[in-house]
Structures are given as C-alpha cells and as structure tokens.
Scaffold this active site. Structure first.
Site, PDB file in Angstrom:
ATOM      1  N   LYS A   1      19.374  23.177  32.848  1.00 52.78           N
ATOM      2  CA  LYS A   1      19.536  24.236  31.851  1.00 52.78           C
ATOM      3  C   LYS A   1      20.091  23.685  30.539  1.00 52.78           C
ATOM      4  CE  LYS A   1      17.933  27.237  34.721  1.00 52.78           C
ATOM      5  NZ  LYS A   1      17.581  26.340  35.829  1.00 52.78           N
TER       6      LYS A   1
HETATM    7  C1  PLP Z   1      14.993  32.554  35.039  1.00 56.76           C
HETATM    8  C2  PLP Z   1      15.911  31.991  36.068  1.00 56.76           C
HETATM    9  N1  PLP Z   1      16.827  32.782  36.646  1.00 56.76           N
HETATM   10  C3  PLP Z   1      17.682  32.325  37.569  1.00 56.76           C
HETATM   11  C4  PLP Z   1      17.648  31.014  37.965  1.00 56.76           C
HETATM   12  C5  PLP Z   1      18.593  30.552  39.035  1.00 56.76           C
HETATM   13  O1  PLP Z   1      19.561  29.691  38.524  1.00 56.76           O
HETATM   14  P1  PLP Z   1      20.608  28.969  39.505  1.00 56.76           P
HETATM   15  O2  PLP Z   1      19.905  27.716  39.999  1.00 56.76           O
HETATM   16  O3  PLP Z   1      21.795  28.665  38.669  1.00 56.76           O
HETATM   17  O4  PLP Z   1      20.890  29.906  40.607  1.00 56.76           O
HETATM   18  C6  PLP Z   1      16.714  30.149  37.410  1.00 56.76           C
HETATM   19  C7  PLP Z   1      16.673  28.740  37.822  1.00 56.76           C
HETATM   20  O5  PLP Z   1      15.847  27.974  37.383  1.00 56.76           O
HETATM   21  C8  PLP Z   1      15.827  30.646  36.428  1.00 56.76           C
HETATM   22  O6  PLP Z   1      14.897  29.863  35.886  1.00 56.76           O
END
Ligand code: PLP
Length: 370
Positions: A180
């Site tokens: 990210k």
């Molecule tokens: C749009 C979106 N939402 C949520 C997530 C989930 O993130 P995390 O890995 O921190 O749970 C991602 C992960 O790539 C994502 O792309």
C-alpha cells in the site's frame, strides 16, 4: 527483477524498530497511541484507531454500525475480497452492484435500485488514480438513512474536493499492507465520526473487554483480537512522515506511464489522475486476443523480461462465495470485463522513471499486433 509492488524502508525506520525492540514494550503501547494521534491529524482530527489489517477494520466497521443477520450491505463486486467476506462474516448479506469502467467507482444508479428495507449500509471501494462522485454517494446515503463504510485501503493520501479521504463522511478504513501507499508490515486503520464509536472500536479490537470502575474487566461483546503492535506502529510513524514524498514519487511514475505507454487500440489506460489523487497501482485493461495473447501469456512474456505484474481484481460476485448468493456471469459487464482484462504494471516508490520507460517499451514489444 522489477516487482509490481514493494515497500520502501529507510534507515531511520529500521533504527526506530530496533529502539522499540530494546524498549521491552512490543505489543500495543506508546507507539500505537502516537501513531493514532499522527494519523488522526492527517484525517482532519477525526478519531482514528489502528488494527492489524484493513480487513479487520472493515469487520469492526460493520460491527460499529450494528450490522448483522438479516441486514444487507450494498457493495461493489469490483473490489478486493475483504468487503464481501466481512459482510458475510458478520452474518449480513452482500448485495453487489457494478462499477464505472474507468474510475471503478460504485455505480450509484445501481446502488439506489438495490436499496431494500433491509439495507443498512453502502460499502464502496476507491481505486487509485481517480475517484468517483463521493459527494453524491454520501447524499444518496443520507437520503436513505444508510451508513457508509468507505474501503479506502488503496487511496491513503487522495483528496476529494480539497479534503483528504478519511477526513469527512461516516467511516473510512485504510490498509498498511506492504503493497500500500505506506506500510506497518500488516496493519490497518479505521476512522470514525465520534469518540463513542472510537471507544467501541477499542472494545471490538481487543476481546470485547471493558474495564469496570472496581478495576475488574467485563466482556461486553464476544470480539476478536486485532490490536497493532508497537513495532508496527513505529514503522507506521516513520512511513507517515515520508508519505507525501512517497506519494509525489508515485505520481511522477504514473505520469511517466501516461507519457510512454504506446497508444494502442486494445490497451486501455486508467483515467489521468484527477489532481491530488494517490497512485497505489497502475492498472491497464488489455484485449489480449487482439494481440495474439492470453493474460497468462502476456504476463509470462513480461516476466521473462524481468517485469512482475499483478491482477486487481477478480469479480467478487463470481467467486464461490458470491455465487452462493445467486450471482452469475453476465450481471455486471464492467466488473466482469475488468476481471478478464486487468493487469497491474509495476509501480512503487523504489522505482525510477527509467524503470517505467523500460516497462513501457516491454509492453509495446509484447503487444505487437498479431
Ligand atoms: C480495496 C482493498 N480493500 C481491502 C484490502 C485488504 O487489506 P488488508 O490486507 O490490510 O486486510 C485490500 C488489500 O489489497 C484492498 O485492495
């Protein structure tokens, strides 16, 4: 090998981690408190709490909104699986709609048409590069008295009409996964509208525990454990300080893609970023058959040239979980086209404009008309 995503760690961050390790306070402690205060300042002083992932943040957001069995949550099928999964996990029903082909913003006409007496919330996802009409989304939600949980995992540092995402609205969630805009290794944040909700987040992220006046503890709700460690928080503090520079670098690389990718019918670029949009990924859509390719053969050709690629995203409504709710192919043409054609080209703050030019030349080479 050029990876499609990778984090950037400087020496000061590594030193910060060493200091926390030597401090003997490893789990949630002073660094978490400091990180939350710094994040809150970046989100217009709104109450902000950190957890172990954006997925955990979404689950907790749904619980904060009191969403459970019998409730419906309208969400975009063109998203990562977290929203769908967490809606199902809290016992509610995911109601999918399509998205715009370019911005990938949730289709508001379809949202309005999908509202029923059981609808409790709208859960949109934002995609890097360009945002949709977020004001219209919030106005729609207000008209129908619905909660809005913004899955802003990919767009930390993006602005809507001069305001940072997360600094307005109802609830927003962010991800600090290593791919990210900034990272805490694993981690996420939830931004809420008031301190009462923030206190509920604290309870829901740590066993449902509430401290009683006599010093003993009660469990007011059977909750999980999603608290962030101080090791992650100190990384987050350093990354947050670097975020403007990291985002500026990403924006420069995205501009370089627009300048150097070949203009080919069959190669669809993302919309040129509206001002102040962050660039977490650079996704293109390709009509592979036009170039005598399939997506796997295109990705393999780039891989052979030392270029890694990714895919974001499959269509949630066509996963096995989505199909359990009666969804089938042909319902959401934009989402299904994106799922078929999308490929993510390398974009991260460790790259240089020369790396981008190399990728563009390679893409032009692989996509010679068949
Ligand atoms: C749009 C979106 N939402 C949520 C997530 C989930 O993130 P995390 O890995 O921190 O749970 C991602 C992960 O790539 C994502 O792309």
């Amino acid at each position: 090998m050029l990876k499609f995503a990778q984090p950037t760690m400087d020496e000061a961050t590594i030193q910060g981690v060493v200091e926390v390790l030597r401090s003997n306070w490893l789990a949630s402690g002073p660094k978490v408190t400091e990180f939350e205060a710094a994040l809150s300042a970046s989100f217009g002083s709104r109450p902000t709490r950190v957890v172990t992932s954006a997925t955990a943040a979404i689950e907790i957001a749904l619980q904060v909104c009191g969403i459970g069995p019998g409730d419906e949550v309208i969400t975009s099928s063109q998203s990562f699986f977290s929203a769908m999964n967490m809606i199902v996990k809290v016992g509610a029903t995911p109601v999918f709609v399509d998205c715009d082909l370019d911005t990938r913003f949730i289709d508001l006409a379809q949202v309005e048409a999908a509202i029923t007496p059981h609808t409790k919330a709208i859960l949109p996802t934002y995609f890097p590069g360009a945002l949709g009409d977020i004001s219209a989304l919030h106005a729609l939600a207000r008209r129908h008295r619905l909660r809005v949980i913004e899955d802003a995992a990919l767009v930390q540092g993006s602005y809507w009409q001069g305001q940072p995402i997360g600094s307005f609205g109802d609830i927003a969630t962010f991800s600090f996964h290593p791919n990210k805009n900034m990272t805490t290794i694993e981690g996420g944040a939830i931004v809420v509208a008031d301190e009462d909700q923030a206190r509920l987040v604290e309870v829901l992220r740590f066993h449902g525990i509430e401290r009683l006046p006599d010093g003993t503890r009660d469990v007011s709700v059977a909750a999980g454990k999603f608290n962030m460690s101080d090791v992650s928080a100190v990384i987050g503090l350093h990354q947050l300080r670097q975020l403007p520079a990291l985002l500026a670098h990403r924006a420069e690389l995205a501009a370089c893609y627009f300048q150097h990718l070949p203009a080919l019918p069959g190669l669809r670029l993302p919309p040129h970023g509206t001002p102040q949009q962050s660039w977490n990924m650079f996704n293109v859509l390709i009509s592979y058959e036009q170039f005598g390719h399939t997506r796997p053969s295109f990705r393999a050709a780039l891989q052979e040239m030392g270029i890694g690629t990714g895919m974001s995203y499959e269509a949630c409504h066509l996963t096995s979980v989505g199909k359990q709710y009666g969804y089938h192919e042909g319902q959401f043409p934009n989402t299904e086209r994106i799922a078929r054609e999308t490929v993510t080209l390398p974009l991260h703050a460790a790259m240089t404009p020369t790396d981008v030019q190399h990728v563009c030349t390679a893409v032009g080479h692989v996509l010679r008309p068949a």
